[in-house]
Design an enzyme around this catalytic site. Sequence first.
Site, PDB file in Angstrom:
ATOM      1  N   TRP A  94      61.457 -58.787  23.218  1.00 37.32           N
ATOM      2  CA  TRP A  94      62.488 -59.734  23.617  1.00 37.32           C
ATOM      3  C   TRP A  94      61.849 -61.125  23.758  1.00 37.32           C
ATOM      4  O   TRP A  94      60.758 -61.254  24.302  1.00 37.32           O
ATOM      5  CB  TRP A  94      63.106 -59.296  24.957  1.00 37.32           C
ATOM      6  N   ASP A 144      80.491 -68.025  26.525  1.00 32.43           N
ATOM      7  CA  ASP A 144      79.601 -66.852  26.544  1.00 32.43           C
ATOM      8  C   ASP A 144      80.022 -65.887  27.646  1.00 32.43           C
ATOM      9  O   ASP A 144      81.163 -65.914  28.132  1.00 32.43           O
ATOM     10  CB  ASP A 144      78.138 -67.336  26.674  1.00 32.43           C
ATOM     11  N   ASP A 145      79.117 -65.072  28.066  1.00 30.67           N
ATOM     12  CA  ASP A 145      79.340 -63.996  29.038  1.00 30.67           C
ATOM     13  C   ASP A 145      79.979 -64.529  30.330  1.00 30.67           C
ATOM     14  O   ASP A 145      79.654 -65.623  30.788  1.00 30.67           O
ATOM     15  CB  ASP A 145      77.951 -63.399  29.351  1.00 30.67           C
ATOM     16  N   ARG A 156      70.044 -53.225  32.445  1.00 28.25           N
ATOM     17  CA  ARG A 156      70.816 -54.416  32.827  1.00 28.25           C
ATOM     18  C   ARG A 156      72.095 -54.001  33.579  1.00 28.25           C
ATOM     19  O   ARG A 156      73.181 -54.505  33.310  1.00 28.25           O
ATOM     20  CB  ARG A 156      71.192 -55.241  31.597  1.00 28.25           C
ATOM     21  N   ASP A 183      77.514 -59.174  21.344  1.00 30.60           N
ATOM     22  CA  ASP A 183      76.206 -58.933  21.962  1.00 30.60           C
ATOM     23  C   ASP A 183      75.975 -57.433  22.183  1.00 30.60           C
ATOM     24  O   ASP A 183      76.906 -56.623  22.080  1.00 30.60           O
ATOM     25  CB  ASP A 183      76.173 -59.688  23.301  1.00 30.60           C
ATOM     26  N   MET A 184      74.756 -57.047  22.504  1.00 30.74           N
ATOM     27  CA  MET A 184      74.393 -55.650  22.755  1.00 30.74           C
ATOM     28  C   MET A 184      73.091 -55.702  23.546  1.00 30.74           C
ATOM     29  O   MET A 184      72.049 -55.952  22.972  1.00 30.74           O
ATOM     30  CB  MET A 184      74.176 -54.970  21.405  1.00 30.74           C
ATOM     31  N   ASN A 185      73.212 -55.503  24.863  1.00 30.68           N
ATOM     32  CA  ASN A 185      72.099 -55.901  25.723  1.00 30.68           C
ATOM     33  C   ASN A 185      71.252 -54.796  26.316  1.00 30.68           C
ATOM     34  O   ASN A 185      70.523 -55.038  27.282  1.00 30.68           O
ATOM     35  CB  ASN A 185      72.620 -56.788  26.856  1.00 30.68           C
ATOM     36  N   ASP A 205      66.703 -64.937  22.274  1.00 29.82           N
ATOM     37  CA  ASP A 205      67.092 -65.630  23.497  1.00 29.82           C
ATOM     38  C   ASP A 205      66.115 -66.744  23.821  1.00 29.82           C
ATOM     39  O   ASP A 205      66.353 -67.533  24.730  1.00 29.82           O
ATOM     40  CB  ASP A 205      67.125 -64.647  24.670  1.00 29.82           C
TER      41      ASP A 205
HETATM   42  C1  DGJ Z   1      72.046 -61.970  25.813  1.00 30.54           C
HETATM   43  C2  DGJ Z   1      72.262 -62.989  24.748  1.00 30.54           C
HETATM   44  O1  DGJ Z   1      71.225 -62.976  23.828  1.00 30.54           O
HETATM   45  C3  DGJ Z   1      72.431 -64.351  25.406  1.00 30.54           C
HETATM   46  O2  DGJ Z   1      72.528 -65.345  24.453  1.00 30.54           O
HETATM   47  C4  DGJ Z   1      73.655 -64.305  26.268  1.00 30.54           C
HETATM   48  O3  DGJ Z   1      74.796 -64.129  25.481  1.00 30.54           O
HETATM   49  C5  DGJ Z   1      73.529 -63.190  27.294  1.00 30.54           C
HETATM   50  N1  DGJ Z   1      73.193 -61.937  26.690  1.00 30.54           N
HETATM   51  C6  DGJ Z   1      74.806 -63.034  28.062  1.00 30.54           C
HETATM   52  O4  DGJ Z   1      74.784 -61.958  28.893  1.00 30.54           O
END
Ligand code: DGJ
Length: 740
Positions: A192, A359-360, A436, A471-473, A541
């Site tokens: 990351w 965004d989020d 997360r 997104d996919m976190n 990011d």
């Molecule tokens: C991860 C993304 O890479 C960021 O740019 C942002 O959108 C955050 N998530 C939001 O939770």
Amino acid sequence: MAIEWSAEAGEFHLRNDLISYVVRVLENDWLGHVYFGSALAEGKSYGHLIPQEFFGFSNRLGEPVPLEYPSGGSGDYRIPAVSIELSDGSGVLDLRYKSHRIVQGKPATPGLPSTYVEVGGEAETLEVILADDIARLQVQLLYTIYRDRPVIVRSARIINSGSVSVIIRGAMSASLDLPDSDWQLISLSGEWARECHVERLALRPGRQSVSSTRGASGAQHNPFVVLARPETTEASGEAIGLGLAYSGNFVAEAEVEPFGTARLRTGINPDGFSWVLEPDAEFATPEAILAYSAAGLGELSDAYHRLFRERMVRGSWRDRARPVVINNWEATYFDFDEPKLLAIATAAKEMGIELFVLDDGWFGRRNDDTTSLGDWQVNLAKLPDGLDSLARKVEALGMRFGIWIEPEMVSRSSDLFAEHPDWTIGIPSRPRTEGRTQYVLDMSRPEVVDHLFEVLSKVLGSAPISYVKWDMNRTLTEPFSPTLPAWRQGEFLHRHILGVYKLYDRLTKAFPGILFESCASGGGRFDPGMLAFAPQGWASDDTDAIERIKIQWGTSMAYPINSISAHVSAVPNHQVGRITPLATRAAVAYFGVFGYELDPTAMSAEERAAITDQVAFYKQWRELFQRGRFLRLRSPFEGDRDEAAWMTVAEDGRSAIAAHYQILSRPNPGPKRLRLRGLDGTASYRVSIWPSVGDSDGVPIGPAILGGDELMAAGIVLESSRESAGGGDFRSRLYVLEAL
Ligand code: DGJ
């Protein structure tokens, strides 16, 4: 371009003006690999390249017979392309050539992203059927060659023609046997915030691989590798690329065996994978994309850039100029309301920015990352007038509006989880691992995909939304679906990613006007497969300009510049705390899909004026930045690593922009030059430095009119020692070249 079949020689020759790929039916009907490289003359046999006296098919076990789709257990001890467990528990296959056909164009791969043709004559496809009569199993190998690309697209279909089920333990998309191992393996590896760092290591005896077991292709390794000769540079030498159009667990692996040959393979990672193939059923592998260059890594990348840009990306945004966006993430994180967002949008509009991305944090009760994923209704506490009202106000400013979503996820604290806890991936008898503070939805379940399609369609249809950041976190854990029987759990991760593709497919088709951008905590799922749905991706990011040089350099090894989102952010940078000049931040982000990720209302009038100039500059040269030929000139991974350079040049060579980044200032440097590439050697160019804030502007660089021959052979004189001594770190300079 043609696929020649010589029945007499038992040889297939896939050929265009750039490459040849030769395959031969060996004496015992195994399908042998003869050659992949620069184009060879047509109408000839190359079978003698497989030395028969050595590969005698006698009892000399372990001989490196070059094969197209090898399997283990009967004398080939190298990494197999296919492993099957038959109903008696045995795992040996003997695949022999049965038949073939040659078709115009290129078939799609069912349920999976694939490259395509627009007209039949653009490509030809060879379909070869291999079969094991004892196992009653067929393997169909597909090879597509395009008319004018140094590319072979391969995939395989496994077909059970028997009357009992078998278990696929591994099925590669491609396997390539090379006659020597004097190669270096280049991978795009990292983590990351430092994705796609270029790693280059010589092949040595044994296996060398990159892979993912995370349920996504991952930030750790990209499903794209290159074999390059030790002497190969950006501009010269041989290179073979191998990419995989897949966003789940993958492997890309090379093996050097004792005779010194090398085998390269890529496909779904067999680790944790199995697939029960019932009678008459067929299993399709993802596509592998092979490319060859005899003229260096730059030409190899160019082949991938063109293919992905022209024949992997689809839809109305494929050929359109991508808008300059401003994204509120680093400006506000979760802390926003409508007036704050509109203030950012208003300031952005004044600077010429074209699209505002929310965004989020706009949905459910989401004020931090602990809640509400899955509840895709607007957060009325933050946006009391709703999404539609905000979007319309942004549109009234003369901008377009976009939103962030994370469809595959659910928060424990959400209405969706309360209602459907069983939709979450996990093993019922075990606790689920959170990442997360969220869980992953089981995308192998059609009802989950249906639900997401319905709720997200409602959101996307509820307001004038022109852009979606998907997104996919988090990565996957406890891979298991209660909907699958015990003996099919090995299928889960592949079924999950097929569900992700299904949702992407349905949403992108239902909303063809929306520009989709993929994201996975930055570049955690930046792969060729995603490009079939989302024409661009958030590469990292990490928005620090200096870190981005490496990330964008590495990403550009495979991916076109107009697929790499790149934003200018505030300083000190939020990921690394570095303070870089605004001009350098822009000079890096220009070489991507340009945008901003900062709060312009917190900036000085001078900075806003500089941004206005930057946006105007990018728009002026947008076509060149987004669709020009991107050439890497000086690597941030090599040498002293204190400088880097790259350029983009128009298809016709009439204009170009080169960037040089002086990452660290050097004491008392000597005179330096930068040799450009890809220009018209007969043309004269007006060369101007593009000035901007924070740079030492307007310093003459010699004559303003320079020949293309001189610029490529002698180079541009970079800077004087006077400048360098006092200029400080993190400087950049852009050279704009226009042919007279
Ligand atoms: C991860 C993304 O890479 C960021 O740019 C942002 O959108 C955050 N998530 C939001 O939770």
